[in-house]
Enzyme design. Structure first.
Site, PDB file in Angstrom:
ATOM      1  N   CYS A 108       0.888  -1.161   0.000  1.00  0.00           N
ATOM      2  CA  CYS A 108       0.000   0.000   0.000  1.00  0.00           C
ATOM      3  C   CYS A 108       0.923   1.207   0.000  1.00  0.00           C
ATOM      4  O   CYS A 108       1.498   1.548   1.038  1.00  0.00           O
ATOM      5  CB  CYS A 108      -0.910   0.005   1.227  1.00  0.00           C
ATOM      6  SG  CYS A 108      -2.031   1.437   1.246  1.00  0.00           S
ATOM      7  N   CYS A 113      -0.409   4.195   2.475  1.00  0.00           N
ATOM      8  CA  CYS A 113      -0.500   4.035   3.927  1.00  0.00           C
ATOM      9  C   CYS A 113      -0.153   2.597   4.299  1.00  0.00           C
ATOM     10  O   CYS A 113       0.974   2.170   4.093  1.00  0.00           O
ATOM     11  CB  CYS A 113      -1.867   4.448   4.438  1.00  0.00           C
ATOM     12  SG  CYS A 113      -3.248   3.654   3.582  1.00  0.00           S
ATOM     13  N   SER A 114      -1.111   1.846   4.838  1.00  0.00           N
ATOM     14  CA  SER A 114      -0.823   0.467   5.239  1.00  0.00           C
ATOM     15  C   SER A 114      -2.034  -0.435   5.072  1.00  0.00           C
ATOM     16  O   SER A 114      -2.178  -1.424   5.789  1.00  0.00           O
ATOM     17  CB  SER A 114      -0.356   0.429   6.701  1.00  0.00           C
ATOM     18  OG  SER A 114      -1.357   0.947   7.555  1.00  0.00           O
ATOM     19  N   CYS A 115      -2.916  -0.120   4.132  1.00  0.00           N
ATOM     20  CA  CYS A 115      -4.110  -0.939   3.907  1.00  0.00           C
ATOM     21  C   CYS A 115      -3.724  -2.345   3.464  1.00  0.00           C
ATOM     22  O   CYS A 115      -2.781  -2.531   2.690  1.00  0.00           O
ATOM     23  CB  CYS A 115      -4.995  -0.308   2.838  1.00  0.00           C
ATOM     24  SG  CYS A 115      -5.718   1.264   3.325  1.00  0.00           S
TER      25      CYS A 115
END
Length: 203
Positions: free
Chosen positions: A105, A108-110
């Site tokens: 991602c 971000c950190s999805c």
């Protein structure tokens, strides 16, 4: 001037601010009874890479399920009850001898929480996210996955609309393993795509 407490002089912590917000919302009856407990249980017990391992092992032994998983990942995951936040639109990516799929991602950190669990710390790091997109093969090698020169690394950037799951190749020499034993070959790193499954079940 009156003495200040540490919280007054240094500011409150994120945890303290979160609880303050919770208490305000709770006081206004905006948080249903049991909501926090349900979320805590979901994150701690239901979002688990073991779920993804079950899907992969099933796909390795069941061609019809594999077809369903690759055709409509969301529906295949729903067969096991793997749904919820970050799992609304799931796409399974099949590794081949020519292509190694990796998930990132870049913003971000999805990731695919119901099937992969919560993202590891390194997955959230800016350096990993930025470098994987630019130099995927090098990053995988640094993480211990040295691919043949003829294998292309394909990086898939998670979006608000799509969450991914890597379906790795079944390791050679695992023909006599049961589905449950095959599940033990698959880790969170394998499901993200930065590692390859082993041929020996973990104890």
């Amino acid at each position: 001037m009156k003495d200040q407490t540490p919280s007054q002089s240094q500011g409150s912590s994120p945890g303290e601010r979160a609880w303050a917000l919770f208490n305000v919302l709770k006081g206004k009856n905006l948080i249903p009874e049991g909501y926090i407990e349900t979320l805590t249980d979901m994150f701690a017990n239901k979002f688990d890479p073991a779920n993804g391992a079950k899907l992969v092992a099933r796909a390795w032994v069941d061609p019809e399920f594999k077809k369903r998983l690759l055709t409509n990942g969301t529906a295949a995951c729903e067969e096991y009850g793997y749904t919820g936040p970050q799992g609304e639109y799931i796409v399974a990516l099949e590794d081949t001898a020519e292509v190694k799929n990796v998930i990132v991602c870049s913003l971000c950190s999805c990731t695919n929480w119901p099937v992969l669990g919560l993202p590891p710390e390194w997955y959230k790091g800016f350096e990993f996210r930025a470098r994987l997109v630019r130099e995927g093969r090098t990053v995988l090698k640094e993480l211990g996955t040295d691919l043949p020169s003829g294998t292309m690394v394909k990086v898939w950037d998670t979006t608000a609309e799509t969450r991914y799951l890597v379906l790795p190749q079944r390791p050679e020499g695992t023909e006599n393993l049961t589905q449950e034993q095959l599940e033990k070959l698959i880790t969170k790193d394998v499901l993200i795509g930065v590692a390859l499954p082993t041929s020996t079940p973990a104890r």
